[in-house]
Scaffold this motif. Structure first.
Motif, PDB file in Angstrom:
ATOM      1  N   UNK A  41      31.919 -13.691 -63.601  1.00 43.38           N
ATOM      2  CA  UNK A  41      30.534 -12.850 -63.131  1.00 43.38           C
ATOM      3  C   UNK A  41      30.686 -12.863 -61.767  1.00 43.38           C
ATOM      4  N   UNK A  42      31.016 -13.769 -61.020  1.00 42.66           N
ATOM      5  CA  UNK A  42      31.296 -13.784 -59.492  1.00 42.66           C
ATOM      6  C   UNK A  42      32.170 -12.904 -59.100  1.00 42.66           C
ATOM      7  N   UNK A  43      33.362 -12.774 -59.514  1.00 45.60           N
ATOM      8  CA  UNK A  43      34.451 -12.140 -59.063  1.00 45.60           C
ATOM      9  C   UNK A  43      34.016 -10.552 -59.553  1.00 45.60           C
ATOM     10  N   UNK A  44      33.241 -10.375 -60.667  1.00 46.36           N
ATOM     11  CA  UNK A  44      32.972  -9.133 -61.018  1.00 46.36           C
ATOM     12  C   UNK A  44      31.910  -8.575 -59.927  1.00 46.36           C
ATOM     13  N   UNK A  45      30.795  -9.450 -59.488  1.00 49.59           N
ATOM     14  CA  UNK A  45      30.021  -9.006 -58.583  1.00 49.59           C
ATOM     15  C   UNK A  45      30.172  -8.729 -57.349  1.00 49.59           C
ATOM     16  N   UNK A  46      31.210  -9.425 -56.935  1.00 50.48           N
ATOM     17  CA  UNK A  46      31.896  -9.179 -55.555  1.00 50.48           C
ATOM     18  C   UNK A  46      32.767  -7.744 -55.615  1.00 50.48           C
ATOM     19  N   UNK A  47      33.357  -7.691 -56.504  1.00 51.92           N
ATOM     20  CA  UNK A  47      34.330  -6.491 -56.627  1.00 51.92           C
ATOM     21  C   UNK A  47      33.395  -4.957 -56.871  1.00 51.92           C
ATOM     22  N   UNK A  48      32.519  -4.976 -57.680  1.00 51.84           N
ATOM     23  CA  UNK A  48      31.767  -3.952 -58.208  1.00 51.84           C
ATOM     24  C   UNK A  48      30.905  -3.554 -56.827  1.00 51.84           C
ATOM     25  N   UNK A  49      30.192  -4.829 -56.276  1.00 53.46           N
ATOM     26  CA  UNK A  49      29.397  -4.404 -55.279  1.00 53.46           C
ATOM     27  C   UNK A  49      29.825  -3.972 -54.058  1.00 53.46           C
ATOM     28  N   UNK A  50      31.319  -4.313 -53.887  1.00 55.11           N
ATOM     29  CA  UNK A  50      32.086  -4.047 -52.694  1.00 55.11           C
ATOM     30  C   UNK A  50      32.546  -2.674 -52.843  1.00 55.11           C
TER      31      UNK A  50
END
Lengths: 115, 193
Positions: free
Chosen positions: A77-86
């Protein structure tokens, strides 16, 4: 306008996501700091004369992408949040939007040659 | 007051009251919030309103960071908002050229105050694992003031630059004194906020 509002929403999500996703440590600090910067600068960039500050969000978006691999984020979840948000943030920051007002040459007029 | 005194090359006048009054109104809202929080920090009020984050406001408003300076940080914020309001009100709708100094002071007061608020919001959850509703509201007010204030500062900076290019005194132009075509005389050295 809408591109700035999307980035404002992404910024607010980044500020709230550590509580929602129960993130901690570096993932949390990174998310909150990037979110606060992104939300603030995207709101300021709504006005035409400060539209140029949208480029700050390109930097924040790129950093979010990098940070997903630099920090040891625990959990998808943390990795996906950072990538998608970025990705969303960087893409939105590239949209200039309409400039309808004339402001005497803008900020660059201050630094041109004398005369 | 002629509201159509747009600077050269501008499609509107950033010093018009319709442009400035919303910013001044925001400054008063920010002042109200900051004053309330400062009164809590001074213990004039025993409790602080916090609808969302439980004990978050108490944690933030009593933190070490909030007491680094001799006066509580919210009191400093209240002083900042008053500076914004005063420098936003002073001067007529041609002040971008009649008193550039007040416009530039106004721009600097609004810009850095917003930046400090953003910094404090970033510090809160990272350092203390807490959020504060009214601190966030104050930060939102500060951020909203920055964009609409910067156009007037740009107009004044462009004016000072162009007068300087024409060989006029930078200092006299900045202070709005003197030999300018049609500029009204101004209270020299007066009303420094």
């Amino acid at each position: 306008m809408w591109a700035r509002l999307v980035n404002t929403a992404v910024g607010i999500w980044l500020m709230a996501s550590p509580s929602v996703l129960e993130l901690g440590g570096a993932a949390k600090a990174n998310s909150v700091i990037c979110g606060a910067l992104a939300a603030s600068f995207s709101v300021i960039a709504i006005w035409e004369v400060t539209r140029g500050l949208r480029w700050v969000n390109l930097l924040v978006g790129c950093w979010l992408l990098i940070s997903a691999f630099v920090f040891d984020f625990r959990g998808a979840a943390a990795v996906a949040t950072a990538i998608v948000s970025g990705l969303v943030m960087a893409a939105m920051s590239l949209i200039r939007g309409p400039i309808k007002q004339q402001t005497g040459g803008g900020w660059s007029a201050l630094f041109g040659r004398a005369g | 007051m002629n509201e159509n005194q747009a600077p050269p090359g501008w499609s509107y006048n950033p010093s018009a009251w319709s442009q400035r009054l919303p910013i001044v109104a925001l400054a008063f809202v920010g002042f109200g919030i900051a004053l309330y929080l400062a009164l809590y920090q001074w213990r004039v009020f025993d409790t602080v309103w916090e609808p969302f984050f439980g004990g978050g406001s108490r944690t933030i408003l009593n933190s070490g960071v909030s007491r680094i300076l001799p006066i509580p940080d919210a009191a400093l914020g209240a002083v900042g908002y008053i500076a914004d309001a005063v420098t936003g009100i002073i001067g007529g709708s041609k002040r971008w050229k009649t008193m550039p100094w007040i416009v530039i002071v106004f721009g600097l007061a609004v810009g850095p105050l917003g930046a400090v608020s953003i910094l404090l919001v970033i510090l809160q959850p990272v350092m203390f694992d807490a959020w504060c509703t009214l601190c966030l509201a104050s930060a939102i007010v500060s951020v909203l003031m920055i964009g609409p204030a910067m156009d007037e500062m740009l107009a004044s900076l462009q004016f000072v630059r162009s007068e300087w290019n024409k060989g006029r005194s930078l200092w006299r132009t900045f202070l709005g004194i003197g030999d300018q075509h049609g500029s009204p005389s101004l209270p020299v050295g007066g009303s420094v906020s």
